[in-house]
Design an enzyme around this catalytic site. Structure first.
Site, PDB file in Angstrom:
ATOM      1  N   GLU A 159      -1.056  -8.080   5.376  1.00 14.51           N
ATOM      2  CA  GLU A 159      -0.815  -8.267   6.807  1.00 14.51           C
ATOM      3  C   GLU A 159      -2.092  -8.157   7.642  1.00 14.51           C
ATOM      4  O   GLU A 159      -2.083  -8.499   8.832  1.00 14.51           O
ATOM      5  CB  GLU A 159       0.222  -7.256   7.304  1.00 14.51           C
ATOM      6  CG  GLU A 159      -0.266  -5.832   7.498  1.00 14.51           C
ATOM      7  CD  GLU A 159      -0.435  -5.036   6.211  1.00 14.51           C
ATOM      8  OE1 GLU A 159      -0.807  -3.854   6.307  1.00 14.51           O
ATOM      9  OE2 GLU A 159      -0.207  -5.592   5.108  1.00 14.51           O
TER      10      GLU A 159
ATOM     11  N   CYS B 254       0.839  -1.201   0.000  1.00 10.30           N
ATOM     12  CA  CYS B 254       0.000   0.000   0.000  1.00 10.30           C
ATOM     13  C   CYS B 254       0.880   1.259   0.000  1.00 10.30           C
ATOM     14  O   CYS B 254       1.495   1.564  -1.007  1.00 10.30           O
ATOM     15  CB  CYS B 254      -0.979  -0.037   1.175  1.00 10.30           C
ATOM     16  SG  CYS B 254      -2.365   1.117   0.970  1.00 10.30           S
TER      17      CYS B 254
ATOM     18  N   ARG C 298      -1.695   7.781  -5.650  1.00  9.63           N
ATOM     19  CA  ARG C 298      -2.175   7.623  -4.275  1.00  9.63           C
ATOM     20  C   ARG C 298      -3.703   7.596  -4.249  1.00  9.63           C
ATOM     21  O   ARG C 298      -4.356   8.265  -5.041  1.00  9.63           O
ATOM     22  CB  ARG C 298      -1.687   8.776  -3.388  1.00  9.63           C
ATOM     23  CG  ARG C 298      -0.198   8.865  -3.218  1.00  9.63           C
ATOM     24  CD  ARG C 298       0.214  10.141  -2.486  1.00  9.63           C
ATOM     25  NE  ARG C 298      -0.050  10.056  -1.049  1.00  9.63           N
ATOM     26  CZ  ARG C 298      -0.999  10.740  -0.428  1.00  9.63           C
ATOM     27  NH1 ARG C 298      -1.811  11.527  -1.097  1.00  9.63           N
ATOM     28  NH2 ARG C 298      -1.139  10.626   0.875  1.00  9.63           N
TER      29      ARG C 298
ATOM     30  N   ARG D  83      -7.802   2.835   1.080  1.00 13.76           N
ATOM     31  CA  ARG D  83      -7.201   4.004   0.426  1.00 13.76           C
ATOM     32  C   ARG D  83      -6.016   3.551  -0.438  1.00 13.76           C
ATOM     33  O   ARG D  83      -4.936   4.133  -0.411  1.00 13.76           O
ATOM     34  CB  ARG D  83      -6.759   5.042   1.460  1.00 13.76           C
ATOM     35  CG  ARG D  83      -7.892   5.638   2.262  1.00 13.76           C
ATOM     36  CD  ARG D  83      -7.392   6.599   3.321  1.00 13.76           C
ATOM     37  NE  ARG D  83      -6.665   7.704   2.718  1.00 13.76           N
ATOM     38  CZ  ARG D  83      -5.841   8.507   3.395  1.00 13.76           C
ATOM     39  NH1 ARG D  83      -5.635   8.308   4.680  1.00 13.76           N
ATOM     40  NH2 ARG D  83      -5.234   9.491   2.787  1.00 13.76           N
TER      41      ARG D  83
ATOM     42  N   HIS E 135      -3.203  -4.740   1.605  1.00 17.06           N
ATOM     43  CA  HIS E 135      -2.648  -5.042   2.928  1.00 17.06           C
ATOM     44  C   HIS E 135      -2.724  -6.545   3.223  1.00 17.06           C
ATOM     45  O   HIS E 135      -3.663  -6.999   3.900  1.00 17.06           O
ATOM     46  CB  HIS E 135      -3.439  -4.298   4.008  1.00 17.06           C
ATOM     47  CG  HIS E 135      -3.277  -2.819   4.000  1.00 17.06           C
ATOM     48  ND1 HIS E 135      -2.284  -2.156   4.692  1.00 17.06           N
ATOM     49  CD2 HIS E 135      -3.999  -1.857   3.373  1.00 17.06           C
ATOM     50  CE1 HIS E 135      -2.394  -0.864   4.500  1.00 17.06           C
ATOM     51  NE2 HIS E 135      -3.423  -0.649   3.698  1.00 17.06           N
TER      52      HIS E 135
END
Length: 254
Positions: free
Chosen positions: A230, A85, A115, A147, A228
């Site tokens: 994780e 990210c 972004r 995001r 993500h």
């Protein structure tokens, strides 16, 4: 037994979740030592580095203030880095849609990113994907997109670099925007920086499919994910980084 020190840049963002994922890994004949990286001395101990999600501008600013930015730029040429990210934005060669003052990048992977490419936190989503090279490929990996940045284009490889290799895409059904739709794009991206067609004689540079659907790729020993991994208990992406990027890079250097 092989012992690998895997650093996680611990200046801001979701570094603790990456540490936890690394602590859960059990690999044959390999011991993983996770290390929070906050100083150049920490970085020097690492065999590889993960740059977590968070706020890319803040991470870059804190890296500069802590004396880490230049060591990171040296590290990217020597050892594997995985950017997730915000970390993927930092790992990219170019970034658009940045805050006033621009975005420091490490120029480790030949991509152009935007972004917050799918919109604000309200547009966060999850999506299943098939990941090339992952153990049990037949079992989808669930990506968590918060995001998230998007890939605008794959750039021609820099000198002495291997080509970018795409390992996961969003399906049209899973993507928040239909293919070729400009939704979520910054004004800069809309004004000619977002390329969909494949140029003649350059099939490797910009894929014919919507490049925003590219969510994971490799270039050399680096790994780039716009989401993500994780934030799930599925540690196969961490395993893939260790086995396919870190260990293979280590073998090539020996």
């Amino acid at each position: 037994m092989t012992v690998l020190t895997i650093g996680v840049l611990a200046l801001q963002g979701g570094f603790a979740e990456h540490i936890t994922s690394l602590q859960r890994l059990r690999l044959h004949n390999t011991r993983i030592l996770p290390l929070e990286v906050k100083t150049p001395t920490d970085l020097a101990q690492c065999d590889a580095l993960i740059i977590p999600g968070g706020e890319s501008t803040t991470i870059a600013l804190l890296a500069r203030l802590s004396g880490l930015l230049d060591p990171l730029r040296e590290f990217v040429h020597a050892k594997p880095i995985w950017g997730t990210c915000a970390g993927a934005i930092l790992l990219a060669r170019e970034a658009v849609g940045t805050k006033k003052g621009g975005q420091e990048v490490l120029n480790g992977v030949d991509v152009k990113v935007q972004r917050n490419g799918w919109g604000s936190q309200m547009e966060s989503f999850e999506a299943d994907m098939t990941v090339e090279g992952m153990r049990h490929m037949e079992k989808p990996f669930k990506g968590v997109f918060i995001r998230a940045p998007v890939v605008l284009a794959l750039l021609p490889p820099s000198p002495a670099r291997r080509p970018v290799h795409i390992i996961a895409r969003l399906s049209d059904k899973a993507a928040p925007c239909p293919a070729s739709s400009p939704c979520g794009l910054s004004d800069e991206a809309k004004q000619g920086h977002f390329s969909l067609p494949t140029p003649p004689n350059e099939p490797e540079v910009i894929p014919s499919e919507d490049p925003r659907h590219i969510v994971a790729l490799r270039q050399g020993s680096h790994l780039f994910t716009t989401f993500h991994p994780e934030l799930t208990r599925d540690d196969r992406f961490h395993e893939l980084f260790i086995t396919e990027c870190v260990m293979k890079s280590r073998q090539e250097r020996m």
